[in-house]
Design an enzyme around this catalytic site. Structure first.
Site, PDB file in Angstrom:
ATOM      1  N   GLY A 240       4.511  45.286  37.928  1.00  0.00           N
ATOM      2  CA  GLY A 240       5.553  44.328  38.275  1.00  0.00           C
ATOM      3  C   GLY A 240       5.104  42.956  38.717  1.00  0.00           C
ATOM      4  N   GLU A 275       0.126  50.355  37.928  1.00  0.00           N
ATOM      5  CA  GLU A 275       0.470  50.250  36.501  1.00  0.00           C
ATOM      6  C   GLU A 275       0.702  48.798  36.091  1.00  0.00           C
ATOM      7  OE1 GLU A 275       4.036  52.594  36.272  1.00  0.00           O
ATOM      8  OE2 GLU A 275       2.989  54.488  36.579  1.00  0.00           O
ATOM      9  N   GLY A 277       0.802  45.472  33.906  1.00  0.00           N
ATOM     10  CA  GLY A 277       0.844  45.130  32.485  1.00  0.00           C
ATOM     11  C   GLY A 277       0.693  43.638  32.305  1.00  0.00           C
ATOM     12  N   ARG A 278       1.790  42.917  32.611  1.00  0.00           N
ATOM     13  CA  ARG A 278       1.855  41.479  32.370  1.00  0.00           C
ATOM     14  C   ARG A 278       0.721  40.710  33.058  1.00  0.00           C
ATOM     15  NH1 ARG A 278       7.054  39.095  31.418  1.00  0.00           N
ATOM     16  NH2 ARG A 278       7.898  40.919  32.475  1.00  0.00           N
ATOM     17  N   TYR A 318      15.804  37.260  27.099  1.00  0.00           N
ATOM     18  CA  TYR A 318      15.901  37.049  28.550  1.00  0.00           C
ATOM     19  C   TYR A 318      16.052  35.573  28.926  1.00  0.00           C
ATOM     20  CZ  TYR A 318      13.110  41.334  27.906  1.00  0.00           C
ATOM     21  OH  TYR A 318      12.618  42.526  27.485  1.00  0.00           O
ATOM     22  N   CYS A 343      18.250  33.094  10.993  1.00  0.00           N
ATOM     23  CA  CYS A 343      19.623  32.626  10.846  1.00  0.00           C
ATOM     24  C   CYS A 343      20.535  33.086  11.965  1.00  0.00           C
ATOM     25  CB  CYS A 343      20.152  33.043   9.485  1.00  0.00           C
ATOM     26  SG  CYS A 343      19.235  32.173   8.217  1.00  0.00           S
ATOM     27  N   GLU A 344      20.182  32.766  13.175  1.00  0.00           N
ATOM     28  CA  GLU A 344      21.137  32.845  14.263  1.00  0.00           C
ATOM     29  C   GLU A 344      20.696  31.896  15.367  1.00  0.00           C
ATOM     30  OE1 GLU A 344      20.881  36.331  17.096  1.00  0.00           O
ATOM     31  OE2 GLU A 344      20.374  37.326  15.212  1.00  0.00           O
ATOM     32  N   TYR A 372       4.224  41.646  26.225  1.00  0.00           N
ATOM     33  CA  TYR A 372       5.598  41.726  25.720  1.00  0.00           C
ATOM     34  C   TYR A 372       5.838  40.695  24.612  1.00  0.00           C
ATOM     35  CZ  TYR A 372       5.750  44.394  30.016  1.00  0.00           C
ATOM     36  OH  TYR A 372       5.456  45.297  31.003  1.00  0.00           O
TER      37      TYR A 372
HETATM   38  N1  LLP Z   1       5.271  50.760  35.014  1.00  0.00           N
HETATM   39  C1  LLP Z   1       6.503  51.043  34.559  1.00  0.00           C
HETATM   40  C2  LLP Z   1       7.094  52.345  34.840  1.00  0.00           C
HETATM   41  C3  LLP Z   1       7.218  50.066  33.832  1.00  0.00           C
HETATM   42  O1  LLP Z   1       8.436  50.339  33.397  1.00  0.00           O
HETATM   43  C4  LLP Z   1       6.626  48.805  33.574  1.00  0.00           C
HETATM   44  C5  LLP Z   1       7.325  47.779  32.818  1.00  0.00           C
HETATM   45  C6  LLP Z   1       5.320  48.570  34.061  1.00  0.00           C
HETATM   46  C7  LLP Z   1       4.682  49.574  34.784  1.00  0.00           C
HETATM   47  C8  LLP Z   1       4.588  47.282  33.833  1.00  0.00           C
HETATM   48  O2  LLP Z   1       5.219  46.222  34.441  1.00  0.00           O
HETATM   49  P1  LLP Z   1       4.504  44.792  34.502  1.00  0.00           P
HETATM   50  O3  LLP Z   1       3.276  44.918  35.387  1.00  0.00           O
HETATM   51  O4  LLP Z   1       4.135  44.396  33.137  1.00  0.00           O
HETATM   52  O5  LLP Z   1       5.529  43.900  35.089  1.00  0.00           O
HETATM   53  N2  LLP Z   1       9.961  43.263  28.058  1.00  0.00           N
HETATM   54  C9  LLP Z   1      10.093  42.684  29.368  1.00  0.00           C
HETATM   55  C10 LLP Z   1       9.346  43.477  30.437  1.00  0.00           C
HETATM   56  C11 LLP Z   1       9.753  44.916  30.534  1.00  0.00           C
HETATM   57  C12 LLP Z   1       8.976  45.680  31.552  1.00  0.00           C
HETATM   58  C13 LLP Z   1       9.242  47.135  31.437  1.00  0.00           C
HETATM   59  N3  LLP Z   1       8.495  47.956  32.340  1.00  0.00           N
HETATM   60  C14 LLP Z   1       9.649  41.237  29.317  1.00  0.00           C
HETATM   61  O6  LLP Z   1       9.268  40.764  28.255  1.00  0.00           O
HETATM   62  O7  LLP Z   1       9.700  40.545  30.328  1.00  0.00           O
END
Ligand code: LLP
Length: 419
Positions: A240, A275, A277-278, A318, A343-344, A372
């Site tokens: 997150g 966990e 990601g981003r 978003y 085309c949108e 993402y």
């Molecule tokens: N753990 C779980 C259970 C999750 O659902 C997610 C992200 C993460 C970890 C990783 O979160 P991060 O560290 O990346 O914030 N497509 C959207 C983001 C969706 C995130 C979904 N879950 C975007 O482009 O902003």
């Protein structure tokens, strides 16, 4: 900090000028930097240096490319997966099964079986119903699934509604008010070893306060569970942490996050799972695109690029901001609407954006596209799937082929009765 910088007026990924990649691979193309991925993995790990027992499991959904997973696996990261497809990718990249955690509200029976057979380290159970099903499936095979129960702490993460996951009306986890009772029920089942709890309240969090509030609630729950006689040895704190998308934007650094985690969890006596990601992948990638043409507008001109919402969906989905700049700025500036060819009207990256002056044929990038980005691509408008490149110093490789529209059409069939 990333490794996309200008040298002699041309943006490079590490030591490779982006025009060289555009020439070799075509556009649009995602370009990732190995050094940036490694740096982000290291900074995150260092931020948590004070947490003695931990697993950092990269959220595969943010960037599932095999080469990216390989780089991160070599940094000691495990994987957070939400489908068997993601699990197979993590395994294929050489990540040990015991370092894989499986989250998600809709794990199917087939996915549970596959994950049990692969020997993954942990299931994050998202409902009582799921726990009962997993227990039955594991017990029938004489296996024990290592599990945590995901808690919905009812905390507002203060992020975009579509990526907020910890409010009471979101589909994720079990309500914290019922957690004790559900934990007690599932812990008694054969086939599962319920060893802790998990939480993930949302993505692109710009503030540590909601995370801290959620972790405090989790700490109290751990105490209550122990008070009720349960053994709690693992807590999964999810991902997150947000990243800067705008120039000059400042977000909590992994070190500040780590200090907060250390403070809140110091007496928990558990193994912590993270966990991210981003924060690992976001600024390790750009989407490289070429201007098709510049069209006069009523007010601002439309800069029509060859990337579109099917390649980078975040602005359309978003309203997300991605910084946009020329690969070889010529010095001038313009105010433009940056759009793709689809085309949108939703295929708009930005309206009224101040950016480098651009004309047809020029290259440009959308920054912060390593998370993402490609993973959310589609083939809408029969545009095929975008290619991906990984740069390492002065070399680069295509790490995902462009899937041309024709290849997708080849997978389609017209039934005989239509002929
Ligand atoms: N753990 C779980 C259970 C999750 O659902 C997610 C992200 C993460 C970890 C990783 O979160 P991060 O560290 O990346 O914030 N497509 C959207 C983001 C969706 C995130 C979904 N879950 C975007 O482009 O902003």
């Amino acid at each position: 900090m990333d490794h996309f910088t200008y040298r002699d007026g041309v943006m490079h990924a590490e030591d490779v000028p982006l025009p060289v990649i555009a020439e070799a691979v075509g556009t649009p193309v995602y370009v990732y930097s190995r050094a940036t991925l490694e740096r982000h993995a290291r900074v995150f790990r260092d931020g948590l240096a004070g947490v003695p027992d931990k697993l950092i499991a990269f959220a595969v959904k943010s960037n599932p490319n095999l080469a990216v997973l390989k780089v991160l696996g070599a940094q000691g990261m495990g994987a957070d997966v939400v489908s068997v497809g993601e699990m197979r990718r993590a395994l294929a990249a050489g990540i040990a099964p015991e370092m894989i955690v499986f989250s998600g509200v809709g794990k199917t029976a087939a996915e549970m079986v596959a994950a049990l057979e692969a020997g993954i380290g942990q299931f994050n159970i998202e409902s009582e119903e799921e726990g009962v099903e997993l227990a039955a499936i594991a017990a029938a095979r004489g296996m024990t699934a290592q599990c945590t129960l995901r808690i919905n702490p009812d905390v507002d993460a203060g992020t975009h509604d579509k990526i907020s996951t910890g409010k009471a009306d979101n589909k994720f986890g079990v309500p914290i008010s019922e957690a004790g009772q559900i934990f007690g029920k599932l812990a008694g089942l054969p086939g599962v070893n319920l060893r802790g709890v998990a939480v993930h309240i949302g993505s692109q969090l710009a503030d540590l306060a909601p995370l801290e509030a959620a972790f405090e609630k989790l700490g109290a729950l751990v105490q209550a569970l122990r008070g009720a006689g349960h053994e709690v040895t693992h807590v999964d704190l999810g991902g997150g942490l947000g990243v800067p998308y705008r120039v000059g934007e400042v977000l909590p650094a992994p070190a500040e996050y780590g200090a907060m985690v250390e403070r809140v969890t110091k007496d928990w006596g558990v193994k912590l799972i993270f966990e991210p990601g981003r924060v690992i992948a976001g600024n390790a990638g750009v989407l490289l695109t070429r201007v098709v043409r510049v069209k006069r507008g009523i007010k601002d001109p439309f800069v029509i690029v060859d990337a579109a919402m099917n390649d980078l969906a975040r602005p359309a989905l978003y309203g997300a901001y991605h910084h946009f700049e020329a690969v070889a700025p010529k010095g001038g500036q313009m105010t433009a609407n940056i759009v793709g060819p689809i085309c949108e009207t939703g295929d708009t990256f930005a309206m009224g954006r101040d950016c480098d002056a651009l004309e047809a044929g020029d290259l440009a990038v959308f920054r912060t596209a390593g998370a993402y980005g490609a993973t959310m691509a589609s083939s809408y408008n029969s545009r095929g799937f975008v290619a991906e490149v990984l740069v390492d110093g002065d070399k680069f490789a295509v790490v995902a082929d462009r899937i041309e529209a024709g290849a997708i059409m080849d997978a389609e069939r017209v039934p005989e009765w239509l002929l």
